[in-house]
Scaffold this active site. Structure first.
Site, PDB file in Angstrom:
ATOM      1  N   HIS A 170       0.832  -1.200   0.000  1.00 33.73           N
ATOM      2  CA  HIS A 170       0.000   0.000   0.000  1.00 33.73           C
ATOM      3  C   HIS A 170       0.871   1.257   0.000  1.00 33.73           C
ATOM      4  O   HIS A 170       1.987   1.235   0.505  1.00 33.73           O
ATOM      5  CB  HIS A 170      -0.861   0.060   1.274  1.00 33.73           C
ATOM      6  CG  HIS A 170      -2.033  -0.871   1.296  1.00 33.73           C
ATOM      7  ND1 HIS A 170      -2.321  -1.687   2.364  1.00 33.73           N
ATOM      8  CD2 HIS A 170      -3.013  -1.094   0.378  1.00 33.73           C
ATOM      9  CE1 HIS A 170      -3.430  -2.373   2.113  1.00 33.73           C
ATOM     10  NE2 HIS A 170      -3.862  -2.039   0.917  1.00 33.73           N
ATOM     11  N   CYS A 257      -3.285   0.699   9.777  1.00 33.40           N
ATOM     12  CA  CYS A 257      -4.344  -0.197   9.244  1.00 33.40           C
ATOM     13  C   CYS A 257      -5.431  -0.586  10.221  1.00 33.40           C
ATOM     14  O   CYS A 257      -6.511  -0.987   9.808  1.00 33.40           O
ATOM     15  CB  CYS A 257      -3.765  -1.509   8.742  1.00 33.40           C
ATOM     16  SG  CYS A 257      -2.033  -1.601   8.615  1.00 33.40           S
TER      17      CYS A 257
HETATM   18  C1  CIR Z   1      -3.937  -7.416   3.533  1.00 36.13           C
HETATM   19  O1  CIR Z   1      -3.125  -7.932   2.769  1.00 36.13           O
HETATM   20  O2  CIR Z   1      -4.963  -6.846   3.120  1.00 36.13           O
HETATM   21  C2  CIR Z   1      -3.688  -7.488   5.021  1.00 36.13           C
HETATM   22  N1  CIR Z   1      -2.988  -8.700   5.320  1.00 36.13           N
HETATM   23  C3  CIR Z   1      -2.852  -6.308   5.479  1.00 36.13           C
HETATM   24  C4  CIR Z   1      -3.610  -5.015   5.329  1.00 36.13           C
HETATM   25  C5  CIR Z   1      -2.807  -3.853   5.780  1.00 36.13           C
HETATM   26  N2  CIR Z   1      -3.575  -2.662   5.627  1.00 36.13           N
HETATM   27  C6  CIR Z   1      -3.045  -1.428   5.591  1.00 36.13           C
HETATM   28  O3  CIR Z   1      -1.853  -1.266   5.600  1.00 36.13           O
HETATM   29  N3  CIR Z   1      -3.899  -0.406   5.473  1.00 36.13           N
END
Ligand code: CIR
Length: 280
Positions: A170, A257
């Site tokens: 991201h 997140c």
């Molecule tokens: C994913 O791959 O969607 C989750 N394992 C990690 C999401 C992390 N989200 C973020 O950095 N906003």
């Protein structure tokens, strides 16, 4: 842009408790499953830190069917002026939004949905005082950025579409706004020129994952396993709150997140309390 308070001034947050299935969370490279108790402990310390920073935190119940549902940031974008329900780029996560949207509708008068078929993850969106930066990535495509941009325009926000370095999950995996005019960034993202007009503080080599930090009111939350980044921010005068992220880091997550944060103009100045949000 709709208001003049710092973009990191918040008094409310939504989080979701990790499910036991979090051990099967998505990851680009497998370094072994995270430990459920470890994730739960990291999440609990994170919620404590949000409350200590002055936010009223609503805690949603875990969703076993969605291993990554603890990462609520990817599902929506929230402002005082309203919320936008996103369409996550990974198909396995798309069902999470149906669980969150009713919660947002109870809290925000205006809730917009992205039109069309594009996708966008909240992890790709950095709000700065002048623009909302939307980073194209494997999770956010041009159609999604356009649909999201149309929603932002309706809420009165300017936006710019930028690019996330390839191989980076991201946009905010690699950066965090830590001051109105300053971004903590990895060298690779800063070198791409996306922070035109903003200052940058660069994460030390080997501590790139520290860039997923979080400025909230007077403090900056930073992964505890990044001592040189903590030292750098401390020297620069920031009040740093180190938090363990070793377990969530195994499934590609950092400190932005696990929450949706906003300034709720309807809240009075009561001391923050943790609220269990109603089960859907
Ligand atoms: C994913 O791959 O969607 C989750 N394992 C990690 C999401 C992390 N989200 C973020 O950095 N906003």
């Amino acid at each position: 842009m709709p208001n003049s308070r710092p973009v990191y001034r918040f008094n409310a947050a939504l989080v979701r408790e990790p499910s036991r299935s979090v051990v099967r969370g998505l990851r680009a490279v497998d370094h072994g499953d995270p430990d459920y108790d470890g994730v739960a402990a990291e999440h609990a310390a994170y919620v404590d830190a949000l409350e200590a920073a002055g936010l009223a935190v609503s805690v949603l119940p875990p969703l076993e069917a969605f291993p990554d549902s603890v990462f609520v940031e990817d599902l929506a974008l929230v402002f005082s002026a309203g919320a936008i329900v996103l369409r996550p780029g990974n198909a396995a996560r798309r069902g999470e939004t149906a669980q969150l949207a009713p919660v947002l509708r109870r809290r925000f008068e205006t809730v917009l949905d992205m039109s069309g078929t594009g996708y966008a993850d909240g992890g790709d969106i950095l709000v700065t005082p002048d623009h909302v930066l939307i980073g194209l990535s494997a999770r956010t495509n041009a159609a999604g950025a356009g649909a999201l941009g149309a929603c932002l325009t309706k809420l009165g926000y300017r936006y710019k579409v930028v690019t996330t370095p390839s191989g980076v999950l991201h946009f905010k995996t690699d950066c965090a706004l830590i001051e109105e005019n300053c971004v903590l960034s990895t060298a690779r993202l800063a070198a791409s020129g996306v922070f035109d007009g903003l200052e940058t503080l660069i994460t030390p080599e080997g501590e790139e994952a520290a860039a997923n930090a979080l400025r909230i009111n007077d403090v900056v939350l930073v992964g505890a396993q990044f001592p040189r980044t903590i030292e750098m921010l401390d020297q620069a005068g920031y009040e740093v709150v180190p938090l363990a992220t070793g377990e969530i880091g195994k499934i590609d997550a950092g400190l932005s997140c696990m929450s949706l944060r906003w300034f709720d103009e309807t809240l009075d100045n009561q001391p923050p309390t943790r609220k269990k949000a109603p089960v859907l």
